[in-house]
Design a protein around this motif. Structure first.
Motif, PDB file in Angstrom:
ATOM      1  N   LEU A  95       0.921  -1.200  -0.150  1.00  0.00           N
ATOM      2  CA  LEU A  95       0.182   0.060  -0.014  1.00  0.00           C
ATOM      3  C   LEU A  95       0.924   1.049   0.079  1.00  0.00           C
ATOM      4  CD1 LEU A  95      -2.777  -1.173   2.534  1.00  0.00           C
ATOM      5  CD2 LEU A  95      -3.017  -0.858   0.058  1.00  0.00           C
ATOM      6  N   LEU A  96       2.182   1.145   0.861  1.00  0.00           N
ATOM      7  CA  LEU A  96       2.958   2.450   0.656  1.00  0.00           C
ATOM      8  C   LEU A  96       3.549   2.559  -0.531  1.00  0.00           C
ATOM      9  CD1 LEU A  96       4.720   1.898   4.168  1.00  0.00           C
ATOM     10  CD2 LEU A  96       2.995   3.528   3.588  1.00  0.00           C
ATOM     11  N   ALA A 120       1.282   4.171  -2.627  1.00  0.00           N
ATOM     12  CA  ALA A 120       0.937   5.538  -2.482  1.00  0.00           C
ATOM     13  C   ALA A 120       1.951   6.414  -3.147  1.00  0.00           C
ATOM     14  CB  ALA A 120       0.962   5.898  -0.969  1.00  0.00           C
ATOM     15  N   THR A 132       1.320   9.267  -5.761  1.00  0.00           N
ATOM     16  CA  THR A 132       1.801  10.966  -5.737  1.00  0.00           C
ATOM     17  C   THR A 132       2.830  11.050  -6.471  1.00  0.00           C
ATOM     18  OG1 THR A 132       3.247   9.912  -3.865  1.00  0.00           O
ATOM     19  CG2 THR A 132       1.128  10.718  -2.967  1.00  0.00           C
ATOM     20  N   VAL A 164       3.719  13.664   1.649  1.00  0.00           N
ATOM     21  CA  VAL A 164       3.499  12.287   1.393  1.00  0.00           C
ATOM     22  C   VAL A 164       4.773  11.554   0.379  1.00  0.00           C
ATOM     23  CG1 VAL A 164       2.085  10.188   0.414  1.00  0.00           C
ATOM     24  CG2 VAL A 164       1.248  12.343   1.586  1.00  0.00           C
ATOM     25  N   HIS A 165       5.133  12.138  -0.644  1.00  0.00           N
ATOM     26  CA  HIS A 165       6.087  11.392  -1.481  1.00  0.00           C
ATOM     27  C   HIS A 165       7.640  11.627  -0.879  1.00  0.00           C
ATOM     28  CE1 HIS A 165       6.660   9.487  -5.305  1.00  0.00           C
ATOM     29  NE2 HIS A 165       8.029  10.031  -5.198  1.00  0.00           N
ATOM     30  N   VAL A 219       6.845   8.797   2.905  1.00  0.00           N
ATOM     31  CA  VAL A 219       6.351   7.333   2.661  1.00  0.00           C
ATOM     32  C   VAL A 219       7.719   6.531   2.266  1.00  0.00           C
ATOM     33  CG1 VAL A 219       5.037   5.726   1.197  1.00  0.00           C
ATOM     34  CG2 VAL A 219       3.928   7.819   2.366  1.00  0.00           C
TER      35      VAL A 219
END
Ligand code: HEM
Length: 128
Positions: A77-78, A81, A85, A102-103, A106
């Motif tokens: 999931l990460l 993401a 992103t 987030v980028h 994560v």
């Protein structure tokens, strides 16, 4: 390829992904097509390599590896993401600040969960 080699190659690929990302970020917008392509392809190669390694180790461990499986799912999931992103950063001229945040955060979380999942799987294989 033995487990130790897999862990070393995974770590090296991950490091290259992080370095190419920082390189891309420093090159500024509009992104250089060359650096962007390098970053994307290394990221894809890293995810595929780690994914195949985790799958093979998990298969060898068998259905008992519940904890390992949950860490693998979180890692997946990460990575998802990061791809979402990453695409948003490249498509939009000025994406919301949270997308870049987030980028940036994560990758560190996915590094931690990747290490944890491969470590747990490798430990499980030794114990079998
Ligand atoms: C394993 C997957 C990935 C990891 C670990 C990763 C990691 C990173 C890191 C550490 C940075 C530097 C951030 C900074 O210093 O500000 C970065 C930047 C960037 N990445 Fe990725 N990335 C991944 C996948 C992708 C993908 C698939 C794309 C495109 C589809 C992408 C697009 C970008 C872009 C556009 C930037 C520049 C952001 C900026 O303007 O600062 N990344 N990435």
């Amino acid at each position: 390829m033995n487990t130790t080699t897999r862990l070393i190659v995974s770590g090296a690929l991950f490091l290259l992904t992080l370095l190419s990302g920082v390189w891309l970020s420093h090159s500024g917008k509009p992104y250089s097509t060359l650096i962007f392509t390098i970053h994307k392809l290394i990221a894809l190669g890293t995810v595929i390599f780690i994914g195949i390694s985790a799958f093979n180790l998990y298969k060898a461990l068998g259905a008992q590896a519940f904890v390992e499986l949950s860490v693998i799912v979180v890692t997946g999931l990460l990575f998802l993401a990061l791809f979402v992103t990453g695409a948003l950063l490249s498509i939009f001229d000025a994406p919301p600040g949270i997308v870049l945040k987030v980028h940036q955060v994560v990758p560190l979380l996915s590094l931690a969960t990747s290490i944890l999942s491969l470590y747990l799987l490798a430990k499980g294989i030794k114990a079998v």
